[in-house]
Every structure is written in structure tokens, then in C-alpha cells.
Design a protein around this motif. Structure first.
Motif, PDB file in Angstrom:
ATOM      1  N   LYS A  41      16.368   4.568   8.678  1.00 60.60           N
ATOM      2  CA  LYS A  41      16.837   3.480   7.823  1.00 60.60           C
ATOM      3  C   LYS A  41      15.940   3.326   6.594  1.00 60.60           C
ATOM      4  N   GLU A  42      16.571   3.091   5.449  1.00 57.07           N
ATOM      5  CA  GLU A  42      15.907   2.755   4.190  1.00 57.07           C
ATOM      6  C   GLU A  42      14.775   3.716   3.831  1.00 57.07           C
ATOM      7  N   THR A  43      15.057   5.008   3.921  1.00 64.50           N
ATOM      8  CA  THR A  43      14.070   5.987   3.473  1.00 64.50           C
ATOM      9  C   THR A  43      14.131   6.120   1.954  1.00 64.50           C
ATOM     10  N   PHE A  44      13.067   6.685   1.405  1.00 66.98           N
ATOM     11  CA  PHE A  44      12.878   6.698  -0.046  1.00 66.98           C
ATOM     12  C   PHE A  44      13.557   7.928  -0.648  1.00 66.98           C
ATOM     13  N   GLY A  45      14.851   7.797  -0.882  1.00 64.12           N
ATOM     14  CA  GLY A  45      15.637   8.904  -1.404  1.00 64.12           C
ATOM     15  C   GLY A  45      15.539   9.049  -2.907  1.00 64.12           C
ATOM     16  N   ARG A  46      16.475   9.777  -3.462  1.00 69.26           N
ATOM     17  CA  ARG A  46      16.448  10.115  -4.885  1.00 69.26           C
ATOM     18  C   ARG A  46      16.560   8.886  -5.789  1.00 69.26           C
ATOM     19  N   SER A  47      17.188   7.811  -5.322  1.00 72.50           N
ATOM     20  CA  SER A  47      17.413   6.632  -6.161  1.00 72.50           C
ATOM     21  C   SER A  47      16.352   5.554  -5.987  1.00 72.50           C
ATOM     22  N   TYR A  48      15.499   5.709  -4.993  1.00 71.33           N
ATOM     23  CA  TYR A  48      14.472   4.704  -4.722  1.00 71.33           C
ATOM     24  C   TYR A  48      13.353   4.794  -5.758  1.00 71.33           C
ATOM     25  N   THR A  49      12.791   3.649  -6.130  1.00 67.98           N
ATOM     26  CA  THR A  49      11.563   3.633  -6.925  1.00 67.98           C
ATOM     27  C   THR A  49      10.601   2.617  -6.332  1.00 67.98           C
ATOM     28  N   GLY A  50       9.319   2.863  -6.558  1.00 71.29           N
ATOM     29  CA  GLY A  50       8.318   1.932  -6.073  1.00 71.29           C
ATOM     30  C   GLY A  50       8.417   0.575  -6.742  1.00 71.29           C
ATOM     31  N   ARG A  51       8.845   0.559  -7.990  1.00 70.25           N
ATOM     32  CA  ARG A  51       8.928  -0.698  -8.737  1.00 70.25           C
ATOM     33  C   ARG A  51      10.186  -1.496  -8.401  1.00 70.25           C
ATOM     34  N   ASP A  52      11.324  -0.801  -8.264  1.00 65.03           N
ATOM     35  CA  ASP A  52      12.604  -1.492  -8.111  1.00 65.03           C
ATOM     36  C   ASP A  52      13.217  -1.355  -6.728  1.00 65.03           C
ATOM     37  N   GLY A  53      12.530  -0.676  -5.821  1.00 68.00           N
ATOM     38  CA  GLY A  53      13.078  -0.506  -4.485  1.00 68.00           C
ATOM     39  C   GLY A  53      14.400   0.238  -4.516  1.00 68.00           C
ATOM     40  N   PHE A  54      15.430  -0.364  -3.900  1.00 63.30           N
ATOM     41  CA  PHE A  54      16.744   0.277  -3.796  1.00 63.30           C
ATOM     42  C   PHE A  54      17.746  -0.291  -4.795  1.00 63.30           C
ATOM     43  N   ALA A  55      17.252  -0.942  -5.855  1.00 67.34           N
ATOM     44  CA  ALA A  55      18.135  -1.605  -6.815  1.00 67.34           C
ATOM     45  C   ALA A  55      19.074  -0.635  -7.520  1.00 67.34           C
ATOM     46  N   HIS A  56      18.673   0.623  -7.667  1.00 63.42           N
ATOM     47  CA  HIS A  56      19.502   1.601  -8.386  1.00 63.42           C
ATOM     48  C   HIS A  56      20.568   2.238  -7.499  1.00 63.42           C
ATOM     49  N   LEU A  57      20.511   1.988  -6.198  1.00 64.07           N
ATOM     50  CA  LEU A  57      21.349   2.722  -5.253  1.00 64.07           C
ATOM     51  C   LEU A  57      22.831   2.429  -5.467  1.00 64.07           C
ATOM     52  N   SER A  58      23.617   3.494  -5.617  1.00 67.00           N
ATOM     53  CA  SER A  58      25.069   3.418  -5.752  1.00 67.00           C
ATOM     54  C   SER A  58      25.625   4.762  -5.306  1.00 67.00           C
ATOM     55  N   PRO A  59      26.948   4.894  -5.192  1.00 67.16           N
ATOM     56  CA  PRO A  59      27.490   6.176  -4.722  1.00 67.16           C
ATOM     57  C   PRO A  59      27.066   7.381  -5.555  1.00 67.16           C
ATOM     58  N   ASP A  60      26.852   7.201  -6.867  1.00 68.59           N
ATOM     59  CA  ASP A  60      26.492   8.327  -7.730  1.00 68.59           C
ATOM     60  C   ASP A  60      25.046   8.289  -8.204  1.00 68.59           C
ATOM     61  N   SER A  61      24.254   7.346  -7.721  1.00 65.79           N
ATOM     62  CA  SER A  61      22.897   7.190  -8.254  1.00 65.79           C
ATOM     63  C   SER A  61      22.001   8.374  -7.938  1.00 65.79           C
ATOM     64  N   TYR A  62      22.362   9.156  -6.910  1.00 62.28           N
ATOM     65  CA  TYR A  62      21.536  10.312  -6.556  1.00 62.28           C
ATOM     66  C   TYR A  62      21.450  11.324  -7.693  1.00 62.28           C
ATOM     67  N   LYS A  63      22.382  11.274  -8.634  1.00 60.28           N
ATOM     68  CA  LYS A  63      22.391  12.244  -9.731  1.00 60.28           C
ATOM     69  C   LYS A  63      21.318  11.959 -10.779  1.00 60.28           C
ATOM     70  N   TYR A  64      20.787  10.746 -10.796  1.00 58.42           N
ATOM     71  CA  TYR A  64      19.968  10.299 -11.923  1.00 58.42           C
ATOM     72  C   TYR A  64      18.473  10.566 -11.759  1.00 58.42           C
ATOM     73  N   GLY A  65      18.004  10.804 -10.546  1.00 56.77           N
ATOM     74  CA  GLY A  65      16.600  11.132 -10.363  1.00 56.77           C
ATOM     75  C   GLY A  65      15.650   9.997 -10.685  1.00 56.77           C
ATOM     76  N   TYR A  66      15.973   8.781 -10.257  1.00 54.95           N
ATOM     77  CA  TYR A  66      15.094   7.638 -10.541  1.00 54.95           C
ATOM     78  C   TYR A  66      13.724   7.813  -9.883  1.00 54.95           C
ATOM     79  N   ASN A  67      13.721   8.286  -8.650  1.00 53.07           N
ATOM     80  CA  ASN A  67      12.473   8.451  -7.908  1.00 53.07           C
ATOM     81  C   ASN A  67      11.562   9.459  -8.603  1.00 53.07           C
ATOM     82  N   VAL A  68      12.093  10.638  -8.886  1.00 56.12           N
ATOM     83  CA  VAL A  68      11.258  11.685  -9.471  1.00 56.12           C
ATOM     84  C   VAL A  68      10.819  11.327 -10.887  1.00 56.12           C
ATOM     85  N   GLN A  69      11.650  10.570 -11.622  1.00 56.95           N
ATOM     86  CA  GLN A  69      11.240  10.195 -12.975  1.00 56.95           C
ATOM     87  C   GLN A  69      10.077   9.212 -12.950  1.00 56.95           C
TER      88      GLN A  69
END
Length: 694
Positions: A387-415
Motif C-alpha cells: 500500500k502507498e508505495t513511492f511510485g513514479r508520481s510520488y514526491t517527497g514534497r507533495d506526497g500522492f497529490a499528483h496521482l491520476s490514471p496518466d500521472s505515471y507518464k510525467y516522472g514527478y518522482n524522478v524529476q
């Protein structure tokens, strides 16, 4: 002839009495099936005289050549084995174990600067890759490494199970290890299909494309994952090194290589260090591909794993050689907390990442960057479908706020991680990762609920919960690859563009001499027209024979009335044949939203009378999202040997100074921009474009 017989009662292999002559200095042991590296110790009359590290995943027989204490006369020979290899025969020689190698490193002067830092690109989300002007000034001695997995070859016998595909069709399968969708309970699954298919590491076509892609992005080093057991994946790293060497012989400045071993000073690390030194480093094989740190080949391993003394004098000298040969950087396994000893490197961390090998002035050797982390607020390392692992859309600052069906494409975590790394300004950024793709399915010890039937998928899971950058087939495509190139440019900076030469009128049939003083010279990597015919996972077999005209170089000249284009190939250009022969795509206004993938004009897409090329313009049609190419005129075209010259009236271009992006393509197979990564020849590769600006 086999001469080693297993004495099961004594637990040794016996070779009987053997004649060492006037003094043998080396042994040659024939073995097979040693996936986990094994260690054979050879005895003469009960005294140890040498050791041989045995590493090979293949069923075919392999030789290990190793040094021994100088031994004379007739002696009774026995061998003990630490590991699972099958031993077949043993011979001895008066020649040293490591003589001269016939490997010839690629000279530095043979490597071509492609000028990839000058290439322009906009991804499918509308994000521009940083240009030279955005990152002015090259930063000295900045390097980028990336995790590269060589596990695939040893698992290629398995049917390729695509977890994303399975769970979209059968969500309940995640909690049923016996679900029919999993087949015969494979230990390894793919989280999804890579863009180049379910390929083997040994596929020469894939190796060449990886070499070109990573070189174009600016990657300096690929790190092989040997952190599990004593597995070196030799059946994968040898063809990979061979393919990288062939690419360098063709002028591609490929990444160099290093190995990452166990995250502790384990005995298995000793075995792998022995095997790598014996089989690769001591013989000097692929020496131009060794990534060096502080003047020595780098290995991410614990030097403490090497014993102080060996089984004999020769073995002790060998261990000391290994200790002195490498620069060691032990791996820190945890995703938080930073270094536990001053020489450690990390490989993957949650935000905010730490510095590794920090100096008194605050600078450091390395900072990690990760695409995603199989961690959550409760467990610093867990299975990715927890549960709630730190995937491609997770950020330390915003948590899971970016998460959506297509958010994995944006690379929020790696950026976020790249921004942190660039702020810390290390010598090296290490990125996890390029091409892992496969993961195991487990229960214990990953599931905290012992009553759960969930299949724990540890390192990868689905589109959101995965950490590969290599393109996938139908999801994020090349967005992470272009994001990698973008951030490497931000980290390293870039030199100035080549100057644009003065106006010049070109005679279309005038030959190549008139082009000698025309700049810039736009270059493309050689060899991407290589044909593919190789087995993949399971019953998959991949064939691609679309490679035809290998485009190496392009130039542009202009006068008041005409823009002249010249393209040069590796061999004489084939006769015109059907659509897509030696086609030029132009983004005349440098906008992504005004053409097909930004291209407003396409020239020579369709057959035309001899000496002419059809000019077509992008036109939207009434149906939403659709378009057509409309013929608007002709250009002059001439082919001579391996070059093609084209004269395009400036009236087809926007008024004023020229400022356009362009791409040459030959033998395109599908009307999609991703085709430029896969089929025919595209210069430059993929979504990149050359830029010409007065």
C-alpha cells in the motif's frame, strides 16, 4: 578427454597422477553450468597449488585459465569445489596463465562526437528537452551512470508474463498464485512489455540501439546488477561488451561499464571478484570499456570480502592484485540514512537523497536519482504492490497529490530527485534504472500479513509502481528517456553549437567538394540499420529487416532563394523504392502543435519523377485529431553514390531568417514518431531533431 572423477565419499574430484614436467605455472579447468560463481581449489599431493573461479550460465563447456604455484614432476591431483559447477577436465601448462591478449581497444580518436547535446526534442507531453542555450557552459568532469540489468538472458526460457496485461484482465490474479493467467507459476514476470519486445540481453540489434540511445542521452557508465548471490550473468555481459565494442569501432562513444556486487562483505563477493578479475580484467579484455575512478577500474563491492591470505603463495598474490587493481565503492543497500562508512556509494534513495563520499569542502562523489522506490511510510523497503508505495508520481514534497490514471507518464518522482541531485552538484549522478523490467513473485518475508494470499512483486509491479527508463510499448513511451537526456544536460551543461557558415549557392549536381566548408555538420550514429533476427523470451522471435540506407551525416546551406540539403550514408544509396525513401521532415516554425509531431513539411515521402521530390504540407482535416499531407510543389533532388542533395525553394519556408528543425528518415514502417526509434534509419534517432538557425 574428461579426467575429473567425483569421489562422493571424500567430496573431491580426482584426476589421478599428472605430469607437471619441469615446472607448470598455470592450469586449465573445463566446466559447465556454474550460474552462481563457484571456486575450485586444486591440490598436488594434498597441497593446494591454485584456485580457479568458475562463472558461466551456459550448459556448454567453458574453460577457466588460472595461475598455480610452480609445480614439477608427477603428482596426485585432486580438486575441491565450493559451488555447483560441473567439472570435466583439468590440464596444466608451463605457460603463464595470463599471456598477451589479442583484444585491441578502440582508439579514442576513432570515437565521433555526434553533437547530440545540440539535438532538439519535445516529448509527447509537450515538454522541451533543455537546449544548449538553456544550459550554457560545460561543467568539467561531470559523469552519469545508470543501472543496467543483465538478468534477462538466464530467464529467457520463461514465457513472458506481462503483469499489467494480466491484472487489467484478471485483477484477482494478484491474490492467487495458482491463477491460470500466471501459467506454470513463473518465478520471474515482466511488469510490462519493453518497446523492443521481450528481448534477450544478447540480442545484437538491441545492444546497438541501447548503445546509441544511452550515448545520445549523455550516459557515461552502465552498472551491472550482481547484488544477488554470486550471479555475474556472464552469458549476458560478454555479448553486451562485444556489442558495445563493435559500436565503438563504428565511432559511437558508448557508456563504459562497472559491476555492483553484494551489499555486504559476503563470500559470494569474493567469488565474483575472483571470476571477473580472472576472466575479464586480468586478460585486459574490453579495457577501453572499463569505467575508471581515481585511475582504476571501478567496482561497487566490499574489499573486506577478500581474505588476507589465499590457499597458497600464488593465490595470496592474486588476492593482493585484485585488492590493488580496483577502486572499491561498497554499496549501501538502504533507501535512506546515507553512508554507513566513508567509502560507500548508494544506488537508490527516497527524497531527499544523501551525498556519498563527502569531502571536507562539502563536495561529494555521488548522489543517486531514482524513478520510483519500493518503499512506503511504514517500511523503507517493501514490495512495490504494497500500500502507498513511492511510485513514479510520488514526491517527497507533495506526497500522492499528483496521482491520476496518466500521472505515471510525467516522472514527478524522478524529476524531484534530479533537482535535488543538481543542487548537491556531485561528480557523478547514478540513476536507477534503465531496463530491469522483470521481478519475482514472493510471499515471505515481504508480506507483513502472513494470512494474505497476495503475490508480493518486489522491485516492479505496474505502470505507476516501476522504475525503468527504457521505452515501453504503449504507456509512457519515450518520456522518461527524454527526461533523462534533459536532466543530464542540466547536470553536465553543454558547449557552444557549431557555427553556421555564410550563405552559399550549391550546384545540385556539383559533387561533395562544394560542401566541405559548410557547417554545422550534423551527425548520426552508424549501425542502426543492422538487421534483427534473434530469439526473445519463451517462444518470441524478433525479425526486423527494415534497415537500408544508414544515414551518417547531414548538412544545410542556403542562399537568398534556396535552402540546400545534403545527406550522406554509409554506402551507396539504394534506388528509389515506394514510399518513405530518403525522406526529409521539416518543423519550419519549431512549434509542436502546428504539424504532425511538429513537422509542417515532408519532402520526398512519395515517389516523384526523376530528379524531383514531392513537397507536402501538413493539413488538418474535419475529423478531430486527423490530418493529411497535401502536395504543394516540387524540389530538386540528385543522388550520387552515398549522398543525396536536395534544393528546396525558400518560398516553402516561413519568411525571414531560417530557424527550423529537421530529420532525415529512410524506410519508415509505421506512421508514428516512435517508428524513428525502431525501423529503417532516422537521423537523428527517435524524437530528436537537428536544428538549423541563421
Amino acid at each position: 578427454m574428461d579426467n575429473l572423477i567425483l569421489d562422493k565419499k571424500a567430496g573431491v574430484f580426482r584426476a589421478g597422477n599428472m605430469d607437471f614436467g619441469c615446472g607448470a605455472l598455470s592450469g586449465r579447468l573445463v566446466f559447465s553450468e556454474s550460474g552462481n560463481t563457484s571456486l575450485a581449489t586444486v591440490y598436488a599431493d594434498g597441497m593446494p597449488i591454485g584456485t580457479a573461479a568458475l562463472s558461466s550460465d551456459a550448459e556448454a563447456r567453458t574453460e577457466a585459465v588460472f595461475p598455480i604455484d610452480r609445480t614439477e614432476g608427477i603428482r596426485e591431483v585432486t580438486v575441491t569445489l565450493d559451488g555447483s559447477a560441473r567439472l570435466h577436465s583439468l590440464t596444466f601448462s608451463a605457460e603463464p596463465a595470463f599471456g598477451a591478449t589479442d583484444y585491441v581497444p578502440t582508439p579514442e580518436k576513432k570515437l565521433i562526437d555526434l553533437g547530440a547535446q545540440d539535438w532538439e526534442a519535445t516529448d509527447m507531453l509537450g515538454r522541451r528537452v533543455a537546449s544548449v542555450e538553456d544550459v550554457r557552459g560545460r561543467k568539467k568532469d561531470r559523469k552519469v551512470g545508470i543501472f543496467y540489468w543483465t538478468w534477462r538472458e538466464s530467464h529467457a526460457h520463461l514465457r513472458p508474463v506481462d503483469v499489467v496485461d494480466v491484472l487489467e484482465k484478471y485483477p484477482a490474479a494478484e491474490y492467487r498464485k495458482d491463477h491460470p493467467a500466471w501459467g506454470e507459476r513463473p518465478f520471474q514476470c515482466h511488469w510490462h512489455e519493453p518497446f523492443y519486445g521481450f528481448y534477450r540481453n544478447s540480442d545484437p540489434w538491441v545492444i546497438r540501439h541501447h548503445a546509441a540511445l544511452l550515448a545520445a542521452a549523455g550516459v557515461d557508465m552502465i552498472m551491472f546488477d550482481c547484488t544477488n548471490g554470486a550471479l555475474l550473468w556472464r552469458d549476458a555481459y560478454e555479448p553486451l561488451l562485444r556489442g558495445l565494442h563493435e559500436a565503438r569501432e563504428d565511432g559511437i562513444r558508448t557508456p563504459q561499464v562497472a559491476f555492483m556486487m553484494n551489499f555486504c562483505p559476503a563470500h559470494s563477493t569474493e567469488l565474483m571478484l575472483r571470476a571477473l578479475y580472472q576472466n575479464l580484467y586480468k586478460p585486459g579484455l574490453y579495457s577501453d570499456l572499463w569505467f575508471r575512478l581515481d585511475g582504476k577500474p571501478l567496482v561497487m563491492a566490499y574489499p573486506d570480502a577478500l581474505p588476507e591470505t589465499g590457499v597458497c603463495e600464488t593465490d595470496t598474490r592474486l588476492l593482493n592484485e585484485i585488492r590493488d587493481f580496483f577502486t572499491f565503492r561498497p554499496g549501501q543497500p538502504l533507501y535512506a540514512g546515507g553512508a554507513k562508512r566513508p567509502d560507500q556509494w548508494g544506488w537508490l534513495e527516497v527524497f531527499p537523497q544523501n551525498k556519498y563520499v563527502t569531502r571536507p569542502d562539502g563536495s561529494c562523489e555521488l548522489v543517486t536519482v531514482g524513478v520510483g522506490q519500493n518503499a512506503n511510510a511504514e517500511r523503507i523497503c517493501t514490495h512495490f504492490n504494497d500500500k502507498e508505495t513511492f511510485g513514479r508520481s510520488y514526491t517527497g514534497r507533495d506526497g500522492f497529490a499528483h496521482l491520476s490514471p496518466d500521472s505515471y507518464k510525467y516522472g514527478y518522482n524522478v524529476q524531484e530527485q534530479w533537482d535535488r541531485a543538481i543542487d548537491l552538484d556531485p561528480d557523478i549522478v547514478f540513476v536507477t534504472g534503465w531496463n530491469e523490467w522483470i521481478m519475482g513473485q514472493f510471499h515471505e518475508p515481504w508480506l507483513s500479513d502472513n494470512d494474505s494470499t497476495q503475490l508480493a512483486m518486489v522491485d516492479q509491479y505496474d505502470r505507476e509502481h516501476s522504475r525503468d527508463i527504457e521505452m515501453d510499448r504503449d504507456g509512457y513511451l519515450d518520456t522518461y528517456y527524454l527526461q533523462l537526456a534533459h536532466n543530464i544536460r542540466r547536470f553536465k551543461g553543454a558547449g557552444a553549437r557549431q557555427p553556421v557558415s555564410a550563405e552559399k549557392t550549391i550546384t545540385v549536381r556539383g559533387g561533395g567538394k562544394q560542401w566541405r566548408d559548410v557547417t554545422p555538420v550534423f551527425r548520426s550514429p552508424r549501425g542502426l540499420t543492422l538487421h534483427r533476427d534473434w530469439d526473445g523470451f519463451g517462444n518470441c522471435h524478433y525479425v526486423n529487416t527494415s534497415g537500408r540506407n544508414d544515414i551518417l551525416e547531414a548538412r544545410v546551406a542556403r542562399d537568398a532563394d534556396t535552402v540546400f540539403f545534403r545527406v550522406t550514408c554509409a554506402a551507396p544509396i539504394t534506388p528509389r523504392e515506394g514510399e518513405g525513401w530518403m525522406t526529409l521532415f521539416l518543423n519550419t516554425d519549431r512549434r509542436q502543435d502546428t504539424g504532425w509531431e511538429g513537422y509542417d513539411l515532408v519532402i520526398n515521402r512519395l515517389p516523384a519523377p526523376a530528379g524531383r521530390a514531392t513537397v507536402e504540407a501538413y493539413r488538418r482535416t474535419a475529423e478531430p485529431g486527423s490530418f493529411t499531407w497535401q502536395s504543394i510543389g516540387r524540389a530538386v533532388l540528385h543522388v550520387s553514390g552515398n549522398s543525396l542533395t536536395l534544393a528546396l525553394p525558400r518560398s516553402f519556408m516561413p519568411a525571414g531568417e531560417l530557424n527550423f528543425e529537421f530529420k532525415w528518415s529512410d524506410h519508415m514502417q509505421q506512421p508514428t514518431v516512435m517508428d524513428f526509434y525502431e525501423n529503417g534509419s532516422a537521423a537523428p534517432i527517435g524524437r530528436f531533431n537537428f536544428l538549423y538557425r541563421e
